[in-house]
Design a protein around this motif. Structure first.
Motif, mmCIF file in Angstrom:
data_model
loop_
_atom_site.group_PDB
_atom_site.id
_atom_site.type_symbol
_atom_site.label_atom_id
_atom_site.label_comp_id
_atom_site.label_asym_id
_atom_site.label_seq_id
_atom_site.Cartn_x
_atom_site.Cartn_y
_atom_site.Cartn_z
ATOM 1 N N ASP A 140 0.834 -1.207 0.000
ATOM 2 C CA ASP A 140 0.000 0.000 0.000
ATOM 3 C C ASP A 140 0.868 1.256 0.000
ATOM 4 O O ASP A 140 0.617 2.192 -0.767
ATOM 5 N N LEU A 142 2.454 1.692 -3.400
ATOM 6 C CA LEU A 142 1.444 2.117 -4.379
ATOM 7 C C LEU A 142 1.114 3.595 -4.197
ATOM 8 O O LEU A 142 1.013 4.344 -5.175
ATOM 9 N N GLN A 143 0.968 4.033 -2.952
ATOM 10 C CA GLN A 143 0.669 5.439 -2.690
ATOM 11 C C GLN A 143 1.826 6.335 -3.124
ATOM 12 O O GLN A 143 1.616 7.414 -3.691
ATOM 13 N N GLY A 166 1.965 6.300 -6.926
ATOM 14 C CA GLY A 166 0.750 6.958 -7.405
ATOM 15 C C GLY A 166 0.788 8.468 -7.258
ATOM 16 O O GLY A 166 0.168 9.192 -8.036
ATOM 17 N N SER A 167 1.537 8.957 -6.277
ATOM 18 C CA SER A 167 1.604 10.398 -6.043
ATOM 19 C C SER A 167 2.867 11.043 -6.624
ATOM 20 O O SER A 167 2.908 12.259 -6.788
ATOM 21 N N VAL A 184 -4.158 -2.593 -5.519
ATOM 22 C CA VAL A 184 -4.139 -1.569 -6.574
ATOM 23 C C VAL A 184 -5.509 -0.892 -6.632
ATOM 24 O O VAL A 184 -5.619 0.342 -6.628
ATOM 25 N N ASN A 223 -6.391 1.274 -3.568
ATOM 26 C CA ASN A 223 -5.660 2.547 -3.550
ATOM 27 C C ASN A 223 -6.081 3.473 -4.689
ATOM 28 O O ASN A 223 -5.445 4.492 -4.927
ATOM 29 N N LEU A 273 -5.937 2.974 -7.896
ATOM 30 C CA LEU A 273 -4.928 3.028 -8.960
ATOM 31 C C LEU A 273 -5.211 2.065 -10.117
ATOM 32 O O LEU A 273 -4.345 1.846 -10.953
ATOM 33 N N GLU A 274 -6.417 1.503 -10.169
ATOM 34 C CA GLU A 274 -6.780 0.657 -11.310
ATOM 35 C C GLU A 274 -6.731 1.504 -12.574
ATOM 36 O O GLU A 274 -7.190 2.639 -12.594
ATOM 37 N N ILE A 297 -4.110 2.739 -13.669
ATOM 38 C CA ILE A 297 -2.953 3.625 -13.527
ATOM 39 C C ILE A 297 -1.684 2.805 -13.263
ATOM 40 O O ILE A 297 -0.641 3.064 -13.846
ATOM 41 N N ILE A 298 -1.794 1.815 -12.362
ATOM 42 C CA ILE A 298 -0.671 0.947 -12.008
ATOM 43 C C ILE A 298 -1.095 -0.500 -12.225
ATOM 44 O O ILE A 298 -2.223 -0.878 -11.926
ATOM 45 N N ARG A 319 3.623 1.723 -14.188
ATOM 46 C CA ARG A 319 2.641 2.727 -14.614
ATOM 47 C C ARG A 319 2.057 2.302 -15.962
ATOM 48 O O ARG A 319 2.807 2.002 -16.897
#
Length: 191
Positions: free
Chosen positions: A56, A59-60, A63-64, A98, A101, A103-104, A106-107, A142
């Motif tokens: 997590d 991923l965060q 993602g950021s 994923v 978070n 992020l589907e 996206i990651i 990504r």
């Protein structure tokens, strides 16, 4: 005794340099690696829940972070997933992380393991080595990077077949000559 974080990172880098990039198993890996945009994170979680918390966090972070800072992340755990089938079962939870978070799309996650085995292959099938790494590893990729890469390499589907042919030509002796370290906790005999 487990390898130090420095050793795990060094072995992972060696695998990237000699196999992934050196054999061109992933034609898209070299550019972000030489630009220093590949993050290698070593998890020391004692249990699956702790590992998923580490996932997590990674991923965060990816993602950021802008892709100019972190293009891709390798989350490595040297001890927790000695059995490939346990690792494989965990992948559903990783994919759910994923989604959890946000992020589907996206990651996405690609799995690597010292005993990776494609469905329908024997444990010693050399083609499994396309996804064999020194330690159990989740590659956080990504989707925008995948899209850019497939634009630059329109026949991306051919990579898998090319890799299989290359490894079959090399054989086990050729792979062993790369001298990629292998986590001592893993061997085909635990399957």
């Amino acid at each position: 005794m487990s390898a130090s974080n420095e050793t795990v990172t060094a072995h992972t880098r060696l695998w990237l340099e000699k196999a992934v990039i050196g054999l061109n198993l992933c034609p898209f890996a070299k550019a972000p690696y030489v630009k220093g945009l590949v993050r290698i994170s070593v998890s020391r979680a004692k249990h699956l829940d702790g590992f998923l918390e580490d996932l997590d966090r990674e991923l965060q972070l990816i993602g950021s972070a802008p892709p100019e800072e972190i293009e891709t992340t390798l989350l490595v755990h040297p001890d927790l997933f000695g059995d490939f089938l346990v690792f494989n079962d965990m992948l559903d939870l990783a994919d759910q992380a994923v989604a959890d978070n946000g992020l589907e799309g996206i990651i996405q996650i690609a799995p690597f393991h010292p005993d990776f085995r494609f469905e329908g292959t024997e444990a010693d099938d050399i083609t499994n080595y396309t996804n064999r790494s020194p330690y159990p590893t989740l590659h956080l990729i990504r989707e925008s990077s995948i899209s850019k890469a497939t634009e630059a390499f329109p026949d991306a589907e051919a990579i898998f077949g090319r890799n299989m042919a290359l490894l079959e030509e090399m054989g086990q002796q050729g792979w062993d000559a790369l001298q990629i370290p292998r986590c001592p906790h893993h061997s085909e005999s635990n399957e």
